[in-house]
Design a protein around this motif. Sequence first.
Motif, PDB file in Angstrom:
ATOM      1  N   LEU A   1      -6.795  -2.336  -2.176  1.00 58.39           N
ATOM      2  CA  LEU A   1      -7.401  -2.032  -0.883  1.00 58.39           C
ATOM      3  C   LEU A   1      -8.820  -2.592  -0.838  1.00 58.39           C
ATOM      4  O   LEU A   1      -9.639  -2.296  -1.702  1.00 58.39           O
ATOM      5  CB  LEU A   1      -7.417  -0.511  -0.675  1.00 58.39           C
ATOM      6  N   GLY A   2      -9.091  -3.407   0.169  1.00 60.27           N
ATOM      7  CA  GLY A   2     -10.410  -4.012   0.285  1.00 60.27           C
ATOM      8  C   GLY A   2     -11.437  -3.072   0.882  1.00 60.27           C
ATOM      9  O   GLY A   2     -12.583  -3.028   0.454  1.00 60.27           O
ATOM     10  N   ASP A   3     -11.033  -2.317   1.889  1.00 60.44           N
ATOM     11  CA  ASP A   3     -11.939  -1.435   2.614  1.00 60.44           C
ATOM     12  C   ASP A   3     -11.160  -0.182   3.013  1.00 60.44           C
ATOM     13  O   ASP A   3     -10.067  -0.307   3.576  1.00 60.44           O
ATOM     14  CB  ASP A   3     -12.449  -2.169   3.857  1.00 60.44           C
ATOM     15  N   PRO A   4     -11.682   0.997   2.756  1.00 56.54           N
ATOM     16  CA  PRO A   4     -10.951   2.214   3.107  1.00 56.54           C
ATOM     17  C   PRO A   4     -10.553   2.298   4.580  1.00 56.54           C
ATOM     18  O   PRO A   4      -9.557   2.919   4.920  1.00 56.54           O
ATOM     19  CB  PRO A   4     -11.920   3.352   2.748  1.00 56.54           C
TER      20      PRO A   4
ATOM     21  N   LEU B   1       0.794  -1.227   0.000  1.00 59.20           N
ATOM     22  CA  LEU B   1       0.000   0.000   0.000  1.00 59.20           C
ATOM     23  C   LEU B   1       0.826   1.277   0.000  1.00 59.20           C
ATOM     24  O   LEU B   1       0.409   2.278  -0.555  1.00 59.20           O
ATOM     25  CB  LEU B   1      -1.003   0.048   1.158  1.00 59.20           C
ATOM     26  N   VAL B   2       2.006   1.276   0.648  1.00 55.40           N
ATOM     27  CA  VAL B   2       2.818   2.498   0.668  1.00 55.40           C
ATOM     28  C   VAL B   2       4.294   2.145   0.566  1.00 55.40           C
ATOM     29  O   VAL B   2       4.750   1.156   1.138  1.00 55.40           O
ATOM     30  CB  VAL B   2       2.551   3.350   1.929  1.00 55.40           C
ATOM     31  N   GLU B   3       5.012   2.939  -0.205  1.00 57.29           N
ATOM     32  CA  GLU B   3       6.466   2.824  -0.323  1.00 57.29           C
ATOM     33  C   GLU B   3       7.049   4.186   0.075  1.00 57.29           C
ATOM     34  O   GLU B   3       6.814   5.189  -0.595  1.00 57.29           O
ATOM     35  CB  GLU B   3       6.859   2.483  -1.766  1.00 57.29           C
TER      36      GLU B   3
ATOM     37  N   PRO C   1      -6.889   6.762  -5.891  1.00 55.55           N
ATOM     38  CA  PRO C   1      -7.351   7.451  -4.684  1.00 55.55           C
ATOM     39  C   PRO C   1      -8.830   7.243  -4.382  1.00 55.55           C
ATOM     40  O   PRO C   1      -9.239   7.343  -3.218  1.00 55.55           O
ATOM     41  CB  PRO C   1      -7.059   8.922  -4.990  1.00 55.55           C
ATOM     42  N   GLU C   2      -9.628   6.933  -5.401  1.00 58.07           N
ATOM     43  CA  GLU C   2     -11.058   6.737  -5.166  1.00 58.07           C
ATOM     44  C   GLU C   2     -11.315   5.596  -4.195  1.00 58.07           C
ATOM     45  O   GLU C   2     -12.367   5.529  -3.565  1.00 58.07           O
ATOM     46  CB  GLU C   2     -11.806   6.511  -6.489  1.00 58.07           C
ATOM     47  N   LYS C   3     -10.361   4.691  -4.014  1.00 59.42           N
ATOM     48  CA  LYS C   3     -10.528   3.569  -3.092  1.00 59.42           C
ATOM     49  C   LYS C   3     -10.255   3.964  -1.641  1.00 59.42           C
ATOM     50  O   LYS C   3     -10.524   3.209  -0.728  1.00 59.42           O
ATOM     51  CB  LYS C   3      -9.623   2.410  -3.499  1.00 59.42           C
ATOM     52  N   GLY C   4      -9.711   5.186  -1.423  1.00 59.83           N
ATOM     53  CA  GLY C   4      -9.359   5.638  -0.079  1.00 59.83           C
ATOM     54  C   GLY C   4     -10.468   6.333   0.679  1.00 59.83           C
ATOM     55  O   GLY C   4     -10.346   6.564   1.881  1.00 59.83           O
ATOM     56  N   GLY C   5     -11.540   6.670  -0.019  1.00 59.26           N
ATOM     57  CA  GLY C   5     -12.669   7.320   0.642  1.00 59.26           C
ATOM     58  C   GLY C   5     -12.258   8.578   1.375  1.00 59.26           C
ATOM     59  O   GLY C   5     -11.372   9.315   0.934  1.00 59.26           O
TER      60      GLY C   5
END
Length: 154
Positions: free
Chosen positions: A85-88, A66-68, A111-115
């Motif tokens: 990402l399964g759930d924000p 998810l992050v580097e 980013p739309e998956k981050g809510g």
Amino acid sequence: MTHSVTFQLADEAETVAMGCQLAELIDSGAVIYLHGDLGAGKTTLTRGIVQGFGHKGKVKSPTYTLVEPYELARENVYHFDLYRLGDPEELEYMGIRDYFSNQAVCVVEWPEKGGEFIPTPDLDITLTYVGDSREVLINSLSERGTMIVKRLYS
């Protein structure tokens, strides 16, 4: 006030160069959203941004982690890839808020998956295929973003 600019990029090298140019124009921190289909060049543009801040090694997409993080002399750059990402709410558990500060550059793919767990971006960038090349549309969504876009013109 939103400002927009569009660039045509012929190949991967021009995409990396655009990322380097963006890095040169960022004075202190920014949140950048990247949109585009799989393979549209989001990670390639991010490579240019990270290299523009002085990173010399590989830049890979953090699809599974998810992050580097890239802790560099000029700026800390955090590259997020939220594709899997399964759930924000998972972002809250990983301490996502700790990454976003006025001094950090956070580049977020999908980013739309981050809510609501990720802040509003300074720059909202969409990469699309146009034949064999790419079109990059850069929208500013903050005062900081507007300053960066205006510098792209000069």
